[in-house]
Design a protein around this motif. Structure first.
Motif, PDB file in Angstrom:
ATOM      1  N   ASP A 298       0.853  -1.186   0.000  1.00 40.03           N
ATOM      2  CA  ASP A 298       0.000   0.000   0.000  1.00 40.03           C
ATOM      3  C   ASP A 298       0.892   1.240   0.000  1.00 40.03           C
ATOM      4  O   ASP A 298       1.858   1.317   0.769  1.00 40.03           O
ATOM      5  CB  ASP A 298      -0.896  -0.008   1.241  1.00 40.03           C
ATOM      6  N   SER A 299       0.606   2.218  -0.845  1.00 46.60           N
ATOM      7  CA  SER A 299       1.468   3.390  -0.970  1.00 46.60           C
ATOM      8  C   SER A 299       1.486   4.238   0.290  1.00 46.60           C
ATOM      9  O   SER A 299       2.534   4.779   0.668  1.00 46.60           O
ATOM     10  CB  SER A 299       1.019   4.256  -2.152  1.00 46.60           C
ATOM     11  N   ALA A 300       0.341   4.374   0.939  1.00 50.77           N
ATOM     12  CA  ALA A 300       0.254   5.274   2.090  1.00 50.77           C
ATOM     13  C   ALA A 300       1.003   4.728   3.302  1.00 50.77           C
ATOM     14  O   ALA A 300       1.874   5.385   3.867  1.00 50.77           O
ATOM     15  CB  ALA A 300      -1.214   5.534   2.427  1.00 50.77           C
ATOM     16  N   LYS A 301       0.684   3.500   3.705  1.00 54.29           N
ATOM     17  CA  LYS A 301       1.275   2.928   4.912  1.00 54.29           C
ATOM     18  C   LYS A 301       2.491   2.052   4.614  1.00 54.29           C
ATOM     19  O   LYS A 301       3.174   1.614   5.533  1.00 54.29           O
ATOM     20  CB  LYS A 301       0.226   2.099   5.652  1.00 54.29           C
ATOM     21  N   MET A 302       2.748   1.804   3.331  1.00 50.82           N
ATOM     22  CA  MET A 302       3.835   0.905   2.925  1.00 50.82           C
ATOM     23  C   MET A 302       3.702  -0.444   3.632  1.00 50.82           C
ATOM     24  O   MET A 302       4.685  -1.051   4.058  1.00 50.82           O
ATOM     25  CB  MET A 302       5.198   1.535   3.200  1.00 50.82           C
ATOM     26  N   LYS A 303       2.486  -0.892   3.715  1.00 50.99           N
ATOM     27  CA  LYS A 303       2.158  -2.181   4.324  1.00 50.99           C
ATOM     28  C   LYS A 303       1.964  -3.209   3.233  1.00 50.99           C
ATOM     29  O   LYS A 303       1.352  -2.938   2.204  1.00 50.99           O
ATOM     30  CB  LYS A 303       0.884  -2.054   5.155  1.00 50.99           C
ATOM     31  N   GLN A 304       2.494  -4.416   3.437  1.00 54.35           N
ATOM     32  CA  GLN A 304       2.369  -5.461   2.429  1.00 54.35           C
ATOM     33  C   GLN A 304       0.920  -5.833   2.201  1.00 54.35           C
ATOM     34  O   GLN A 304       0.161  -6.074   3.131  1.00 54.35           O
ATOM     35  CB  GLN A 304       3.164  -6.697   2.853  1.00 54.35           C
TER      36      GLN A 304
END
Length: 551
Positions: free
Chosen positions: A70-76
């Motif tokens: 995810d671009s916002a949280k940089m979560k896989q």
């Protein structure tokens, strides 16, 4: 109660460590969530699109995966294997993965031995990371034989909307080299194609023929540079012939050639940059030549050739010798004062177009040492050591003359053990060589070499260079005083800032935080001139992050 208090303190301590950073003035670093440990490492940040960040993962020797964040949280978000299909009962081998105008493709190749044909295909990938069922044929290149099938090389347009692919192959019996170039749009539809066999004569003394580089500009014009060098024994001269092959979109991609002849200097290498000023800059190292026409091979300095695309004429050909101050930093005062030249161990890392139309050329000391193979047959292992030390920074004026030069002092090395190893990413055979696309193979990324080298940032007319360094080098810019990086897991980031005269200001973390994530300069994605998506690690703790250069 006491246990609960200790538990709270422990949680707060962990949170502090996860969010703490080795902060550097003018650099803003923010990290996303910790990446789940699945035994794979990010070897390429493909790009950002559709509010997602796409990365390439390598597990083991050759198992590739697409990992999406995810671009916002940089979560896989997802992890999907890149299992390439078969083509005519043969496995498709991974070559490249790319994004063009928010469309994702994986590219692979197959060699057909009976037909002597080298095929390149593209396969679309959905936003969720699922491979499509349809393969798009990009190349079907006829070659002389399997060992001379050559390779494919890739370049994206400056706006990331187009992709230029080149295939080169040797036809040794014909004393010829074939290159084939195609330009593809976001749907992998070919909008340009050119193919040519170039003959060479390797009966000449000290003969070398090189496909040096290729590029495309904002107008989707395409360029290829070839270099032919030999020694004229009768005249006792060293002759260098540089040809720039030009294919302009406005001219229906009709081939045009600009020839540049050089006498009594040897071109060691040649890289190009298609600039925003509607010209092409050719640059690289050169060496001096003896009275009998033989080249000395060591580096004398950096040259610049400017080709005006409006007129297809050569505007300037300038050879800049290293100044004494630079040579002292590279060789030491005693050797520099004796007139010694620089060893040919520096490769061009980056070429930057300055705001005034000049160039900044970054050249890095790079060696690869391959140790003796241990074991029997294909099961043997080889130790490999990558070394990436100081960088020569050469700034040239718009006319190609020297503006200033300096040296970034650093000592970096990483050793790995591999089952098989190929030191050359390009192809070569005797006097014929393809020098484009040289890089650390993806197969060894994730094992250490990605911690080496630098991230160059050019903004508002200033050059900034970020790299990992030994904590004991804080504040030091004297190349004679620096210590090697040693264990890259304990390295800290440092930033070298160059002013308009080439003077260095070093910026180190104000407070070094132990067990902090270490940036991997070999794996990053440039968003614009001051924002980068980066990858950092601490043992099994991996994160994506954003790095922004503040004004």
């Amino acid at each position: 109660m006491k246990k609960n208090v200790l538990k709270i303190i422990f949680i707060l301590f962990c949170c502090f460590n996860l969010n703490a950073q080795n902060k550097i003035d003018k650099i803003d670093l923010t990290y996303g969530e910790e990446i789940p440990d699945d035994k794979g490492k990010i070897v390429k940040i493909i790009g950002e699109a559709n509010n997602k960040i796409y990365t390439l993962i390598l597990k083991g020797k050759s198992d590739y995966f697409l990992k999406i964040f995810d671009s916002a949280k940089m979560k896989q978000i997802s992890l999907n294997p890149l299992v390439l299909p078969e083509l005519n009962d043969k496995d498709v081998e991974f070559e490249e993965i790319t994004i063009m105008n928010d469309k994702l493709y994986v590219i692979g190749s197959v060699y057909h031995r009976k037909e002597k044909k080298f095929t390149l295909v593209g396969i679309p990938i959905s936003e969720k990371g699922i491979l499509g069922k349809d393969m798009i044929t990009l190349f079907e290149s006829i070659v002389a034989k399997s060992s001379d099938r050559g390779g494919f090389y890739f370049k994206k347009s400056p706006d990331d909307q187009m992709m230029l692919i080149m295939h080169t192959a040797l036809f040794e019996k014909e004393d010829a080299m074939k290159y084939e170039m195609k330009l593809f749009d976001e749907n992998l539809k070919s909008v340009f194609s050119a193919e040519e066999k170039v003959s060479y004569d390797d009966n000449k003394k000290d003969y070398q023929f090189t496909i040096s580089d290729f590029d495309l500009n904002n107008s989707d014009d395409i360029f290829l540079v070839v270099n032919e060098g030999y020694r004229d024994k009768k005249k006792k001269e060293k002759v260098e012939k540089v040809e720039l092959h030009i294919f302009k979109k406005a001219n229906s991609y009709k081939k045009e050639v600009v020839k540049i002849d050089v006498i009594d200097k040897e071109i060691i290498n040649c890289k190009m940059l298609a600039t925003s000023k509607n010209d092409v800059k050719l640059t690289g190292f050169f060496s001096s030549v003896r009275d009998n026409g033989k080249a000395n091979k060591e580096l004398k300095g950096v040259y610049n050739m400017t080709v005006n695309l409006s007129k297809n004429t050569t505007e300037n050909v300038v050879f800049n010798e290293f100044d004494l101050a630079t040579k002292i930093k590279l060789l030491g005062e005693r050797r520099a004062n004796k007139g010694k030249d620089v060893k040919p161990l520096y490769n061009i890392h980056t070429i930057i177009e300055k705001n005034d139309g000049g160039l900044i050329v970054l050249s890095e000391y790079q060696t690869v040492y391959v140790g003796q193979k241990q074991g029997i047959g294909p099961f043997g292992l080889q130790p490999v050591t990558y070394t990436m030390n100081e960088m020569i920074v050469t700034s040239m004026k718009p006319d190609g003359t020297l503006d200033w030069s300096n040296v970034v002092p650093k000592e970096q090395a990483a050793s790995i053990t591999v089952a098989t190893f190929n030191i050359f990413a390009g192809s070569s055979s005797g006097s014929f060589n393809v020098a484009v696309g040289l890089a650390i193979p993806l197969g060894v990324m994730g094992k250490g070499p990605e911690y080496l080298s630098v991230i160059p940032i050019y903004r508002n007319g200033k050059l900034n260079i970020l790299f990992n360094d030994n904590i004991k080098n804080k504040g030091i810019t004297d190349i004679e005083k620096i210590k090697s990086m040693g264990n890259y897991n304990n390295a800290v980031p440092t930033l070298f800032v160059f002013d308009e005269r080439g003077n260095i200001t070093r910026k180190d973390p104000e407070e070094v935080i132990k067990n902090e994530l270490v940036i991997r300069p070999g794996v990053f994605c440039r968003k614009n001139d001051n924002e980068f998506i980066i990858y950092a690690s601490r043992k099994s703790n991996d994160k994506l992050g954003r790095m922004i250069l503040l004004d």
